[in-house]
Design an enzyme around this catalytic site. Structure first.
Site, mmCIF file in Angstrom:
data_model
loop_
_atom_site.group_PDB
_atom_site.id
_atom_site.type_symbol
_atom_site.label_atom_id
_atom_site.label_comp_id
_atom_site.label_asym_id
_atom_site.label_seq_id
_atom_site.Cartn_x
_atom_site.Cartn_y
_atom_site.Cartn_z
ATOM 1 N N CYS A 192 -38.302 -6.619 -23.596
ATOM 2 C CA CYS A 192 -37.471 -7.010 -24.736
ATOM 3 C C CYS A 192 -37.066 -5.857 -25.644
ATOM 4 C CB CYS A 192 -38.169 -8.120 -25.510
ATOM 5 S SG CYS A 192 -38.556 -9.494 -24.410
ATOM 6 N N HIS B 48 -37.978 -8.060 -35.063
ATOM 7 C CA HIS B 48 -38.011 -8.586 -33.698
ATOM 8 C C HIS B 48 -38.239 -10.101 -33.810
ATOM 9 C CE1 HIS B 48 -38.067 -8.456 -29.452
ATOM 10 N NE2 HIS B 48 -39.328 -8.824 -29.339
ATOM 11 N N HIS C 140 -34.102 -15.857 -28.355
ATOM 12 C CA HIS C 140 -34.580 -14.532 -27.978
ATOM 13 C C HIS C 140 -33.849 -14.134 -26.695
ATOM 14 C CE1 HIS C 140 -36.719 -11.022 -27.248
ATOM 15 N NE2 HIS C 140 -37.960 -11.441 -27.200
#
Lengths: 267, 388
Positions: free
Chosen positions: B154, B283, B317
């Site tokens: 990620c 994040h 996400h």
């Protein structure tokens, strides 16, 4: 670009189980013997992580450890570049197989191991190193690409960089879609520091024209070079084994090349 | 800049949704997945028909990329840069976590019943291989400069900015396409479900009742140049930071030490002090462990004053595309002088020390940081500023 010094080399492939033996083979002092398999030992991982690791992770850690140990270095502040064309194709195969069943049970461990940077993650856990790390692919040009990435990092920061390039053939049926001939892993510990022990130095230039891969004197190694992206490092390894000043040109995509002017270190 | 995500096509669609607090998340309706979770699916991908020239590349991941190329004059800007610098002087740095693994998932569901072979139409190299989107970008724009696809889970498409900046600084290229592409697939949906990290509701970053992530998908690209030409720059990349957690494959460091190192590295390279940052795009995945760790890291680096938020309640996400998505959101925040809040979140977990914005807020934004952290403990922080 700045001069890059190679302090340690790790290698693991059939017939090239470690750098000392590979050097003898590449200089034709001993014959190539494909039956000689590397032992993918790694001391890095605690038992819990060791249980979860896979063949390609063990390969990546093993070559990285070889490079660090042979340089007499420690891994603590070393940045890492992990270059692999396809990553852990065995895990990807298992996940895709599981997803083709009605239950679709994906193992949590397999899932977190499926990331392309899995080996990087295990390496930094094992070495306790919080240094930066990357994992990349440029398909068949992943070794040259990893080398360029490491050089760009050295250009920006005066911190050693470990490059590990490795690929392992996929199991069937994926193998037919990506027919690699054998496993291959190579690691180089690189820095800008000439004062420490080094094997060789090189300066690199990115050429805007292609260049054929230089042929190796051993037929089996040419086949390996053509059949595994990480083995595209062999012309450079051959030059390092010979220990002479020379120029090595690594093809980089269809219309470029990486030209390395290699010089042995005086020690 | 160009962006495709669950909020629509183009950065304008993302900004409008941010302003109107309209989430792109919906209950999982991807393929035949039977999971009680919410996803950020891009509408129209299934019906999208790319030019026949790209047939060999056809998979969900590359469709997202192709949908993004022609938006907002991005292709024209790339062609102009190629003309200015030379096609061999433009680098290509793309981030992805799973690339086009969906194509392999489909192939494994259509194996030859007697031999087990995958369908002959399956093209591993141009769909599933990690470099597939990099190859597509090179061919689409006719570029021959340095290229790689970074795949560090990620953090992937945040790290492309750092790499591109280093290649430009080293003289290996004069400009670069940076970006990220990640698409919904069964691997990530069932994989994150097996780790018990997906929420049964739209994700609520930093909320006391958060229950995990909502997976999204996106493609985003930006053109990074060594100097901005004729005042057309939207933002400048002022600094980047990278670090490793050295802790666990799928859990962040409990004290956020890896994340803090990444933020501090970015501040150092940007030559900025902590109080010069006006906004942090977190994040903020909405898992319990991730948000706790990031909160500690933010407090360690900034104290509790700098306004921060997670925009994953809008986009989900987007994994390997999260870096570029949130880099672009930072750029839009600077351009429009407004900070997005944290959608779906109603009460920040008591005890958290960072200044999490729930509501949107209009205010001066000169410098913004974006955080992206991934499995394997891979951390990256970027600092963007209004162009000088």
């Amino acid at each position: 670009m700045t001069t890059v010094y190679i302090h340690g080399i790790g290698i693991a492939a059939a017939g090239l189980p470690n750098w000392n033996h590979a050097r003898e083979v590449l200089t034709q002092r001993v014959p190539y013997d494909a039956a000689l398999k590397p032992a993918l030992k790694t001391e890095l991982l605690p038992p819990t992580e060791r249980r979860r690791s896979t063949e390609i992770i063990n390969l990546a850690l093993h070559i990285g450890e070889q490079a660090i140990v042979s340089a007499g270095a420690t891994a603590e502040h070393v940045k890492t570049v992990f270059a692999s064309s396809g990553g852990d194709s065995m895990i990807l195969h298992k996940i895709c197989e599981a997803l083709a069943t009605p239950e679709r049970f994906v193992s949590p461990t397999q899932f977190h191991n499926s990331v392309h940077n899995a080996a990087a993650g295990y390496w930094h856990i094992g070495t306790h190193s919080r240094a930066g790390s990357t994992a990349l692919s440029s398909y068949d040009d992943s070794f040259a690409s990893g080398l360029l990435e490491a050089m760009a990092w050295l250009e920006a920061d005066d911190t050693p960089v470990l490059l590990a390039a490795y690929d392992v053939p996929a199991p069937p049926p994926l193998l037919a879609a990506r027919p690699l001939v054998a496993s291959f892993g190579v690691a180089l510990l690189l820095s800008r520091d000439a004062s420490r022990n080094c094997v060789a130095s090189f300066e690199a230039r990115l050429l805007d024209q292609t260049s054929p891969a230089p042929a190796l004197p051993i037929a089996e190694l040419n086949a390996l070079r053509a059949g595994n992206p990480a083995a595209r490092s062999l012309p450079l390894l051959h030059a390092l084994a010979l220990g002479q000043s020379t120029r090595v040109t690594l093809p980089y995509f269809e219309s470029a090349a990486l030209e390395l002017t290699v010089r042995p270190c005086p020690n | 800049m160009s962006l495709v995500n669950a909020l629509g096509l183009g950065t304008g669609a993302t900004w409008t949704a941010l302003k109107n607090r309209a989430s792109g998340l919906r209950h999982c309706d991807f393929e035949d997945a039977k999971l009680n979770t919410f996803i950020g699916r891009v509408r129209g991908v299934e019906e999208y028909s790319p030019d026949a020239r790209w047939n060999a590349f056809d998979c969900r991941n590359n469709r997202l990329a192709l949908m993004a190329f022609e938006l907002e004059g991005f292709a024209a800007a790339v062609h102009a840069a190629a003309k200015r610098y030379g096609k061999h002087r433009i680098g290509v740095f793309i981030g992805t976590s799973t690339s086009g693994i969906g194509a392999t998932e489909h192939a494994y569901r259509h194996r030859d019943p007697s031999t087990g072979a995958l369908p002959s139409t399956f093209n591993y190299r141009l769909t599933h291989n990690i470099f597939s989107s990099g190859e597509l970008v090179r061919q689409y724009f006719g570029l021959t400069g340095p290229a790689n696809v970074i795949s560090t889970a990620c953090s992937s498409s945040a790290k492309v900015f750092a790499s591109a900046q280093r290649y430009i600084d080293a003289g290996l290229c004069d400009a670069a396409i940076v970006g990220g592409v990640d698409s919904l697939c069964l691997t990530t949906l069932y994989g994150f479900a097996s780790l018990e990290l997906v929420a049964p509701h739209p994700c609520r970053p930093f909320d006391v009742e958060r229950g995990g992530i909502s997976i999204g998908e996106a493609a985003g690209f930006a053109l990074l140049e060594k100097r901005h030409s004729a005042g057309s720059a939207i933002v400048s990349l002022d600094g980047y930071g990278e670090s490793s957690d050295a802790h666990h494959m799928s859990h962040p460091h409990p004290e956020g030490l890896g994340a803090a190192a990444s933020m501090q590295d970015a501040l150092r390279r940007a030559a900025l002090s902590a109080d010069e940052i006006d906004y942090i795009n977190l994040h903020g995945t909405a898992t319990r462990a991730n948000d706790n760790s990031e909160d500690k890291a933010v407090v360690l680096t900034f104290g509790g004053k700098v306004p921060c938020s997670s925009t994953k309640g809008w986009t989900g996400h987007t994994l390997g595309a999260a870096g570029i998505t949130e880099a672009i959101i930072c750029a839009l925040s600077i351009k429009h002088q407004m900070l997005p809040g944290t959608l779906n979140t109603t009460a920040v977990e008591p005890g958290m020390g960072s200044n999490v914005l729930i509501e949107n807020s209009a205010r001066p934004v000169r410098k913004a940081m974006s955080n992206s952290f991934g499995f394997g403990g891979s951390n990256c922080s970027l600092v963007f500023g209004a162009p000088q």
